[in-house]
Design an enzyme around this catalytic site. Structure first.
Site, PDB file in Angstrom:
ATOM      1  N   ARG A 252       0.878  -1.176   0.000  1.00 43.62           N
ATOM      2  CA  ARG A 252       0.000   0.000   0.000  1.00 43.62           C
ATOM      3  C   ARG A 252       0.908   1.216   0.000  1.00 43.62           C
ATOM      4  NH1 ARG A 252      -0.721   4.453   3.845  1.00 43.62           N
ATOM      5  NH2 ARG A 252      -2.886   5.102   3.808  1.00 43.62           N
ATOM      6  N   ASP A 254       1.785   4.914   0.506  1.00 43.29           N
ATOM      7  CA  ASP A 254       1.278   6.002   1.320  1.00 43.29           C
ATOM      8  C   ASP A 254       1.285   7.326   0.559  1.00 43.29           C
ATOM      9  OD1 ASP A 254       0.664   7.255   4.039  1.00 43.29           O
ATOM     10  OD2 ASP A 254       2.539   8.260   3.524  1.00 43.29           O
ATOM     11  N   GLU A 284      -2.903   5.181  -1.536  1.00 42.67           N
ATOM     12  CA  GLU A 284      -3.585   6.240  -0.809  1.00 42.67           C
ATOM     13  C   GLU A 284      -3.365   7.497  -1.642  1.00 42.67           C
ATOM     14  OE1 GLU A 284      -3.688   8.566   3.485  1.00 42.67           O
ATOM     15  OE2 GLU A 284      -1.772   7.938   2.631  1.00 42.67           O
ATOM     16  N   ASP A 303     -11.134   7.237   1.306  1.00 45.15           N
ATOM     17  CA  ASP A 303     -11.416   8.094   2.456  1.00 45.15           C
ATOM     18  C   ASP A 303     -12.811   8.692   2.392  1.00 45.15           C
ATOM     19  OD1 ASP A 303      -9.026   7.770   3.830  1.00 45.15           O
ATOM     20  OD2 ASP A 303      -8.030   9.401   2.792  1.00 45.15           O
ATOM     21  N   PHE A 305     -15.591   7.281   1.658  1.00 39.75           N
ATOM     22  CA  PHE A 305     -16.523   6.366   2.324  1.00 39.75           C
ATOM     23  C   PHE A 305     -16.474   6.594   3.830  1.00 39.75           C
ATOM     24  CE2 PHE A 305     -17.356   2.435   4.591  1.00 39.75           C
ATOM     25  CZ  PHE A 305     -18.493   1.916   3.982  1.00 39.75           C
ATOM     26  N   HIS A 306     -15.255   6.594   4.374  1.00 41.10           N
ATOM     27  CA  HIS A 306     -15.126   6.796   5.818  1.00 41.10           C
ATOM     28  C   HIS A 306     -15.660   8.146   6.244  1.00 41.10           C
ATOM     29  CE1 HIS A 306     -13.112   8.788   9.174  1.00 41.10           C
ATOM     30  NE2 HIS A 306     -13.323   7.644   9.797  1.00 41.10           N
ATOM     31  N   HIS A 372      -5.728   3.719  10.866  1.00 41.52           N
ATOM     32  CA  HIS A 372      -4.762   4.398  11.731  1.00 41.52           C
ATOM     33  C   HIS A 372      -4.889   5.910  11.628  1.00 41.52           C
ATOM     34  CE1 HIS A 372      -2.409   4.767   7.962  1.00 41.52           C
ATOM     35  NE2 HIS A 372      -1.864   5.812   8.552  1.00 41.52           N
ATOM     36  N   GLN A 374      -7.629   7.770  10.642  1.00 40.75           N
ATOM     37  CA  GLN A 374      -8.905   8.331  11.077  1.00 40.75           C
ATOM     38  C   GLN A 374      -9.105   8.219  12.579  1.00 40.75           C
ATOM     39  OE1 GLN A 374      -9.959  10.017   8.818  1.00 40.75           O
ATOM     40  NE2 GLN A 374      -9.441   9.046   6.885  1.00 40.75           N
ATOM     41  N   GLY A 376      -6.075   7.797  14.753  1.00 45.19           N
ATOM     42  CA  GLY A 376      -4.885   8.406  15.323  1.00 45.19           C
ATOM     43  C   GLY A 376      -4.760   9.891  15.085  1.00 45.19           C
ATOM     44  N   ASN A 377      -5.396  10.418  14.063  1.00 47.39           N
ATOM     45  CA  ASN A 377      -5.331  11.852  13.826  1.00 47.39           C
ATOM     46  C   ASN A 377      -6.355  12.637  14.640  1.00 47.39           C
ATOM     47  OD1 ASN A 377      -3.156  11.738  12.097  1.00 47.39           O
ATOM     48  ND2 ASN A 377      -4.377  11.647  10.244  1.00 47.39           N
TER      49      ASN A 377
END
Length: 573
Positions: A252, A254, A284, A303, A305-306, A372, A374, A376-377
Site C-alpha cells: 500500500r 502512502d 492512498e 477516504d 466512504f469513511h 490508523h 482516522q 490516530g489523527n
C-alpha cells in the site's frame, strides 16, 4: 540495470558483496568495513561501488570526502539504530518454513491493519493469527516497518526504507511473521512510504542533493525528485525487495498525492507487474485519480466512504469533515454506487478534486469505518466504540464488510476495543518538543481544544506512556468483545457465500438517500442481486429494498429502526 547494480549491499556471484552508493556530490567515497577503508570506483552518474568480502551481520559505513562517515541509505539492516553502522544481510540467512503458496485472491481480501508495536510485537501478533483467521480475516496489513528514530513511531518517519526496524526484531523477525501468516493461510501487505524521509537521521542531502526537488516540500519533509533515474531505481528496487525477499503479497503506497511526478507510479507498477505479477498494489491518493485504478493499481483507500459515514454517525463537522457536513447521506450513497464522492467537483478551497469513477468495479475501492489515520489523527485517539452505540457499531461493521468492495478493519476493531490509538514518536531534543507543540497547535482550530488548558490534555507523542495507552490487548473472554467477534464472523460468512464468488464482476444497481442518516444501495453479481440499507438517523425510515432472501436474521419489516437499523436482501439470478 542488472540485479547487482542495485544500491546498497547485495551479494554477487563471485562470493563477495557489491556495495553501491549514489553520491553525485562526492568526488571520492570509501567503504569502511572491518576496520579498513576501501576506495570505491566512481561512475559518470555519481554512483560509487566496490566488491568486497563480507558476511551476514558485518557492519559498514561510507566515508565522505570531508572524513565523516554515514550509514547506507539503502541499508537493509540497522542493528544499532539510525545513527549506527549499516549491516550486511544475506538473503539465505532466514530458513523459510512455508514454500510456494497460492496467494489470496484480491476478491477474497478482508484486510486487518495493524501497528506492530501497538500489537505487542510480532510474537504477540503471531499468537493472534489463528483467532483472526477463524473470524474470517484473510490479510494482515502492516503499518510501515522501515527503520525509524528511536523505539516508537507510527512508521511514517522512516529514514532507511530498506531496513526493517530493529525495535521489532529486524529482518529475521519480519520474515518470521510473514512466514507465520502464510502458514495460517493469510496474505500479508505492507504500507510503504515513498513520498518523503523522516525528519531525523537522513544524510542524503549531504552527498546527493539531487535526490530532492529544490524548492519543493511535502507536509512531512523535502519532496523527492523522481525524475532522477537513480531515485527511481532506489524505490522500485525497494518495492521488489519487499515482494521478493520478504514475500509480501502486496504493498500500500502512502500518500502518493505528495509524489509530484506521476510517471513514477506507472514505472513502479510496470516493474512490479513484470517481476511479481501476483502482487497487489494499493494507493492512498487524496487526488482521487481514478485512471490509476484501470490497470496499473489494484485499488485505492476510499477516504470518502469513511468521511461521509463518520459524519453520518457522529455529526462532526470540523476539519476535513466540513466538506461532508449537511450532505453526508448523498455523498455516502455516491460512494456506494460510484466509488468516489469527489469526482472533479471543487473542494472547500475551490480546487477541483477527483476523476469520474462510476465505470470502475466496486472492488477497486478499499473501504473502512476506522484506520490508523482516522483514529490516530484525532487529538485523543478516540475509536468509534467510544463515540457511538453498540447497535450503530454493528450496523457500521455490516456496511463495511457487506459491500462488494474490499473491507479493511483496524487493529482491535473486530472486537470493538475501546483503547485509543494515539500519535507516538521517540525523537531526540529539540525535535521532541517541536512535535509535541506542533501536535497541540494543530488542534487549536477545533472547538474542543480552543483554549490552552484543553490542548494541554493532548498526550505528548514522545512520552512512552502514549504508546502504552495505544496498545491493543487480545479480546480474551470479555463478553462484549466476544459478541462483537461473533457478529463479525457471521457477517464475513455471508460475505464469503454471497459476495466473494463474483466480486470482480459486481456492478452497481444504484444507491439512494432514504432520509436523515439513512441510505440503501444494490449491486448485480453473477449469481444474483445484493442489497443493503442502513439507518444511522434518530428516526425510523422506510426502505425500498426488493423482496428477497434475508441473509442474516434481522428484524423484518419495511422500516429501518433508528440509530442502527440494518436490512439485507439477496435475489438469486
Amino acid at each position: 540495470m542488472t540485479a547487482d547494480a542495485r544500491l546498497g549491499a547485495w551479494p554477487v556471484d563471485d562470493g563477495a558483496v557489491a556495495f553501491r552508493l549514489w553520491a553525485p556530490d562526492a568526488a571520492q567515497v570509501e567503504l569502511v568495513l572491518a576496520g579498513a577503508a576501501i576506495p570505491m570506483l566512481r561512475e559518470p552518474d555519481g554512483t560509487h561501488w566496490v566488491h568486497a568480502a563480507a558476511g551476514h551481520g558485518d557492519r559498514y559505513r561510507f566515508r565522505l570526502p570531508d572524513g565523516s562517515e554515514v550509514p547506507d541509505p539503502a541499508s537493509r539492516w540497522q542493528p544499532d539504530g539510525i545513527d549506527g553502522p549499516s549491516a550486511v544481510v544475506m538473503p539465505g540467512h532466514h530458513a523459510w518454513l512455508t514454500g510456494q503458496r497460492n496467494p489470496v485472491a484480491w476478491s477474497d481480501m478482508v484486510i486487518y491493519e495493524v501497528h506492530v508495536g501497538a500489537a505487542g510485537g510480532f510474537e504477540a501478533l503471531i499468537a493472534q493469527l489463528p483467532m483472526l483467521a477463524e473470524t474470517g480475516i484473510t490479510a494482515i496489513e502492516l503499518m510501515p516497518v522501515a527503520q525509524f528514530p528511536g523505539n516508537r513511531n507510527w512508521g511514517y518517519d522512516g529514514v532507511f526504507p530498506y531496513a526493517p526496524a530493529q525495535a521489532y526484531g529486524g529482518p529475521d523477525a519480519l520474515k518470521g511473521f510473514v512466514d507465520a501468516a502464510h502458514a495460517a493461510g493469510m496474505a500479508v501487505l505492507l504500507d510503504v512510504v515513498y513520498n518523503h524521509f523522516g525528519p531525523q537521521g537522513n544524510h542524503l542531502a549531504r552527498y546527493a542533493k539531487a535526490f530532492f526537488r529544490s524548492g519543493h516540500s511535502t507536509p512531512w519533509g523535502e519532496a523527492i525528485d523522481f525524475s532522477q533515474p537513480q531515485v527511481q531505481r532506489f524505490f522500485i528496487d525497494n518495492a521488489l525487495m519487499w515482494l521478493q525477499e520478504y514475500r509480501f503479497d502486496g504493498l500500500r503506497l502512502d500518500a502518493v498525492h505528495a509524489i509530484a511526478d506521476d510517471s513514477f507510479l506507472q514505472q513502479l507498477s510496470d516493474a512490479v507487474r513484470a517481476q511479481v505479477p501476483h502482487a497487489c498494489l494499493v494507493l492512498e491518493n487524496e487526488r482521487n485519480q481514478a485512471h490509476w485504478l484501470r490497470g496499473a493499481y489494484q485499488a485505492q483507500w476510499n477516504d470518502d466512504f469513511h468521511n461521509a459515514l463518520h459524519v453520518l454517525l457522529t455529526g462532526e463537522n470540523e476539519g476535513y469533515y466540513a466538506a461532508y457536513a449537511g450532505r453526508a447521506e448523498a455523498l455516502l450513497a455516491r460512494c456506494l454506487a460510484e466509488g468516489f464522492a469527489w469526482q472533479g467537483e471543487p473542494d472547500l478551497h475551490g480546487v477541483p478534486r477527483g476523476e469520474a469513477s462510476a465505470d470502475l468495479p466496486p472492488s477497486r475501492f478499499v473501504v473502512f469505518a476506522q484506520n490508523h489515520d482516522q483514529v490516530g489523527n484525532r487529538a485523543l485517539g478516540d475509536r468509534l466504540s467510544t463515540l457511538v452505540s453498540t447497535p450503530q457499531l454493528r450496523m457500521v461493521t455490516a456496511l463495511t464488510v457487506l459491500t462488494p468492495m474490499v473491507p479493511l478493519l483496524f487493529m482491535g476493531e473486530p472486537w470493538q476495543t475501546t483503547s485509543p490509538f494515539l500519535f507516538f514518536t521517540d525523537f531526540e531534543a529539540p525535535l521532541d518538543e517541536v512535535v509535541r507543540e506542533g501536535r497541540r497547535r494543530e488542534f487549536a482550530g477545533f472547538s474542543a481544544f480552543a483554549d490552552a488548558a484543553s490542548r494541554a490534555r493532548i498526550p505528548d507523542p514522545n512520552d512512552p506512556a502514549t504508546l502504552q495507552a495505544s496498545c491493543v490487548a487480545s479480546p480474551g473472554a470479555d463478553p462484549t468483545a466476544q459478541a462483537a467477534l461473533a457478529w463479525l464472523r457471521e457477517l464475513l460468512a455471508a460475505r464469503r457465500r454471497y459476495l466473494q464468488p463474483g466480486l470482480e464482476q459486481a456492478r452497481s444497481l444504484g444507491a439512494m438517500v432514504l432520509g436523515a442518516g439513512a441510505v440503501q444501495a444494490g449491486w448485480q453479481l453473477p449469481a444474483g442481486q445484493w442489497w443493503v440499507a442502513i439507518n444511522a438517523g434518530a428516526e425510523a425510515v422506510a426502505h425500498s429494498l426488493p423482496e428477497g432472501d434475508s441473509p442474516l436474521q434481522l428484524p423484518a419489516g419495511s422500516r429501518l429502526a433508528p440509530k442502527g437499523g440494518l436490512q439485507l436482501r439477496w435475489l438469486p439470478a
